[in-house]
Design an enzyme around this catalytic site. Sequence first.
Site, short mmCIF file in Angstrom:
data_model
loop_
_atom_site.label_atom_id
_atom_site.label_comp_id
_atom_site.label_asym_id
_atom_site.label_seq_id
_atom_site.Cartn_x
_atom_site.Cartn_y
_atom_site.Cartn_z
N GLU A 1 0.82 -1.22 0.00
CA GLU A 1 0.00 0.00 0.00
C GLU A 1 0.85 1.28 0.00
OE1 GLU A 1 -2.91 -0.57 3.13
OE2 GLU A 1 -4.04 -1.97 1.87
N GLU B 1 -5.29 -8.26 -0.81
CA GLU B 1 -5.99 -8.01 0.45
C GLU B 1 -7.44 -7.68 0.16
OE1 GLU B 1 -4.91 -5.31 3.54
OE2 GLU B 1 -2.82 -5.94 3.54
#
Length: 505
Positions: free
Chosen positions: A187, A300
């Site tokens: 991320e 995810e």
Amino acid sequence: MWDRREIIGAGAAALAGSALVKPAFGQTAADRVEIDLRRETGALDHIWSRCAGSDRASATMRESWRRDLERFHAETGLERVRFHGIFNDDLGVWPGGMNGKDPNFQNVDDVYDGVLARGVQPFVELSFMPKKLARGNTKLNFTYNANITPPASPEAWGDFIGVFVRHLIDRYGLGAVRQWYFEVWNEPNLTWFFSGTQADYFAMYKAAARAIKAVDPKLRVGGPSTAAAQWMPEFLGFCAQENLPVDFVSTHIYAGDDQKELFGQANKYPHKDVIPAAMAKVRSQIDATRYKGAELWLSEWSSDSPAMIAHVISNCLPYCHAMSQWCISNVFEEINFPNFILKEGDGGWGMIAQRGIPRPSFNTYKLLHRLGQRRLAATGPALASRTRNGAAALIWNLAEVKQPSGIPGMSNERIVTGERKKIEVKLKGAAPGKSVRVSYVDQERASPLPKWRELGSPQYPNKDQIEQIRRAAELAPPETRRLNEQRVLMLDLPPEGVALVEISE
């Protein structure tokens, strides 16, 4: 990750203000499913078993976590596990200071040895930055204080990645490591996880990807592992311009992510449809580039609702090569040390609660694992398959569920919009009166909560209580039912409930 959890909260609040209310379980509606046992429609790719997420690397050395992984692999067919921080200074990889000339892979080996010993491959997330290589000292404000700055020198970072990969090959063999996936960072579009710019990430990816391929061209590398499916055109455009390898594209989506950012329109989809819609968008973005056909990894995502898990997976099948649900175990201490084993509302992100207690999400994956490799024609909320001994179909009663947001354990309420349904399941090609087996998972069956509540909802269950809760949470043996003369089976499912119907030849 915490940023998108705040996004989840904001998005869910908007929905709650208009449509989401507490469930009316007394209502009953009807639904129909038709499965043609005589008609295969192609392969059923088990994208859900290729990977699952977990806490940081150092947590994987816990005996309790390793027991959870071993069980997850044995009972759901899990192939890989992804976790953060293999380069964290809490593993002593390269903190600098005395004797800091070369990296130290002693604890890295312990992490990967433990994973591989349980029949699971690592999905290698290349994070975070060893102090020795870091441009600065900005830390991830979690329990393990990972350094989230870019490298001071992309070239030094690339050299380090090359040393790391060669070490893995020396230890585990080239044939084994060629089956692994190397994902650059986690991320990077969130300041929680990366203090640099997009250009800094691209430079870091370039150095890592070239270093990996210099060790062996058949090793697999990808990214950008962004939250909320961001940076796709920019990342793929940069890689094409620099002639960089992209063996797979990875990103993350949660049901409550900001839909205006995702789709250009706030609240365009209900929570149940956000993830499939985002994956369709990303798939089209990939296929508009020179990397058309590259594997798409949803590395995810999460849901605690059995029916939503089934619905999301089924609708992502056309787009994803793999889906990695967050996360395996509530041996999970990213931002705090949980002071509960079970909790109302949000019991943590782990599909296996602490002390090895299975939750409905874990039991849903156990049912998914019993599906076969060939898909059968089906209409309605069902995923049907041919198995070695007959057929199996997962059937669900989809509800709109406000997914837990924020820090695990902070919420004390689940908000569900749905109603109990009687689902008429017709099995075309079966004999009238044929015996079938039916297994159930919902928030009452194959769930620890009813027994835990019966025991007074203890914050710290004692040893005997834990054993009672664990036994009650296990998936019950299938019940035997018979089709009627019209080859129909009636199922009564509460909101969020799933049922696996198995029929032998």
